[in-house]
Design an enzyme around this catalytic site. Structure first.
Site, PDB file in Angstrom:
ATOM      1  N   ASP A 107       0.860  -1.233   0.096  1.00 31.07           N
ATOM      2  CA  ASP A 107       0.014   0.166   0.108  1.00 31.07           C
ATOM      3  C   ASP A 107       0.920   1.162   0.017  1.00 31.07           C
ATOM      4  O   ASP A 107       1.319   1.590  -0.889  1.00 31.07           O
ATOM      5  CB  ASP A 107      -0.977  -0.148   1.159  1.00 31.07           C
ATOM      6  N   LYS A 136      -1.755  -2.233  -4.407  1.00 34.39           N
ATOM      7  CA  LYS A 136      -2.382  -1.045  -4.595  1.00 34.39           C
ATOM      8  C   LYS A 136      -1.790  -0.301  -5.535  1.00 34.39           C
ATOM      9  O   LYS A 136      -0.552   0.413  -5.336  1.00 34.39           O
ATOM     10  CB  LYS A 136      -2.670  -0.517  -3.224  1.00 34.39           C
ATOM     11  N   VAL A 158      -9.560  -3.205   1.398  1.00 35.16           N
ATOM     12  CA  VAL A 158     -10.296  -4.614   0.987  1.00 35.16           C
ATOM     13  C   VAL A 158      -9.842  -5.452   2.244  1.00 35.16           C
ATOM     14  O   VAL A 158      -9.113  -5.243   3.093  1.00 35.16           O
ATOM     15  CB  VAL A 158      -9.582  -5.391  -0.397  1.00 35.16           C
TER      16      VAL A 158
HETATM   17  P1  5GP Z   1       1.911  -0.394   3.942  1.00 38.47           P
HETATM   18  O1  5GP Z   1       2.804  -0.352   4.823  1.00 38.47           O
HETATM   19  O2  5GP Z   1       2.317  -0.742   2.294  1.00 38.47           O
HETATM   20  O3  5GP Z   1       0.982   1.051   3.776  1.00 38.47           O
HETATM   21  O4  5GP Z   1       0.551  -1.443   4.091  1.00 38.47           O
HETATM   22  C1  5GP Z   1       0.808  -2.688   4.206  1.00 38.47           C
HETATM   23  C2  5GP Z   1       0.072  -3.167   5.309  1.00 38.47           C
HETATM   24  O5  5GP Z   1      -1.363  -2.419   5.670  1.00 38.47           O
HETATM   25  C3  5GP Z   1      -0.416  -4.671   4.825  1.00 38.47           C
HETATM   26  O6  5GP Z   1       0.492  -5.545   5.657  1.00 38.47           O
HETATM   27  C4  5GP Z   1      -1.794  -4.734   5.509  1.00 38.47           C
HETATM   28  O7  5GP Z   1      -1.815  -5.040   6.621  1.00 38.47           O
HETATM   29  C5  5GP Z   1      -2.168  -3.159   5.696  1.00 38.47           C
HETATM   30  N1  5GP Z   1      -3.104  -2.856   4.542  1.00 38.47           N
HETATM   31  C6  5GP Z   1      -2.866  -2.158   3.597  1.00 38.47           C
HETATM   32  N2  5GP Z   1      -4.071  -1.849   2.902  1.00 38.47           N
HETATM   33  C7  5GP Z   1      -4.917  -2.583   3.363  1.00 38.47           C
HETATM   34  C8  5GP Z   1      -6.169  -2.863   2.743  1.00 38.47           C
HETATM   35  O8  5GP Z   1      -6.670  -2.273   1.860  1.00 38.47           O
HETATM   36  N3  5GP Z   1      -6.819  -3.774   3.593  1.00 38.47           N
HETATM   37  C9  5GP Z   1      -6.319  -4.385   4.888  1.00 38.47           C
HETATM   38  N4  5GP Z   1      -7.154  -5.182   5.344  1.00 38.47           N
HETATM   39  N5  5GP Z   1      -5.191  -4.092   5.074  1.00 38.47           N
HETATM   40  C10 5GP Z   1      -4.382  -3.133   4.390  1.00 38.47           C
END
Ligand code: 5GP
Ligand code: MG
Length: 185
Positions: A107, A136, A158
């Site tokens: 994300d 994403k 999601v």
């Molecule tokens: P980042 O650190 O890349 O922003 O996010 C990664 C973490 O955020 C993922 O391991 C997940 O736990 C959580 N996350 C990010 N987007 C989503 C989403 O759309 N749904 C859910 N359930 N968790 C997300």
């Protein structure tokens, strides 16, 4: 085939289980090919979101490997806090090994970046690669790209197939988006 009717809390189903598993066949084949001659492999599963992804993927990978877990959290409800919390003090012993970090979703990029940076700085792996079930398509906060991606999705929250909302919905066999009334304001 499951329908949104079976899941009244879902706004829509994005990816059905059969589609996920078909894609995992392809990813597993790529991983098997890529790591065949590279040396000892440790897969690090980022908990809890990658639980089903890792279980289904690795049963399709035809290589000797070790599985470790890292318990990391950054989300509060349906929004990222931007703060990556490691919920365990010890990192896995991957000195000199090939490492494949698997997470549910890429994300902002902060989680994978924090994990790879710590492993690199503290664990002396031979090499680190990354894989995610979902990518994403959005601007990252930290620039990271996964080496293996199951599916690109839009910038929406999601759940299912390991992904949660406040700890729930992980056990759905598919990926979907929640109806607004099921997300706290
Ligand atoms: P980042 O650190 O890349 O922003 O996010 C990664 C973490 O955020 C993922 O391991 C997940 O736990 C959580 N996350 C990010 N987007 C989503 C989403 O759309 N749904 C859910 N359930 N968790 C997300
Ligand atoms: Mg996560």
């Amino acid at each position: 085939m499951s329908s949104a009717f079976s899941y009244p809390y879902l706004e829509k189903i994005l990816i059905h289980e059969t589609t996920i598993l078909r894609r995992l066949d392809e990813l597993a084949w790529e991983i098997t090919r890529d790591f065949a001659d590279r040396g000892d492999l440790t897969v690090i599963a980022v908990m809890h979101g990658s639980l089903f992804f890792v279980a289904d993927l690795l049963r399709r990978v035809q290589l000797p490997l070790r599985i470790e877990t890292l318990n990391v959290a950054s989300y509060d409800g349906a929004a990222s806090t931007g703060l990556i919390r490691f919920r365990q003090t010890e990192l896995p012993d991957v000195r000199g090994r090939q490492v494949l970090v698997l997470d549910d979703i890429l994300d902002s990029g902060q989680t994978l970046h924090a994990i790879c940076s710590r492993l690199q700085a503290e664990c002396a792996p031979a090499a680190i690669r990354t894989g995610v079930l979902l990518n994403k398509v959005r601007p990252r906060v930290v620039e990271v790209a996964a080496d293996y991606v199951g599916f690109d999705i839009g910038d929406e929250f999601v759940v299912g197939y390991g992904l949660d909302y406040n700890g729930e919905y992980r056990n759905l066999p598919l990926i979907g988006s929640l109806r607004a009334e099921y997300i706290a304001a």
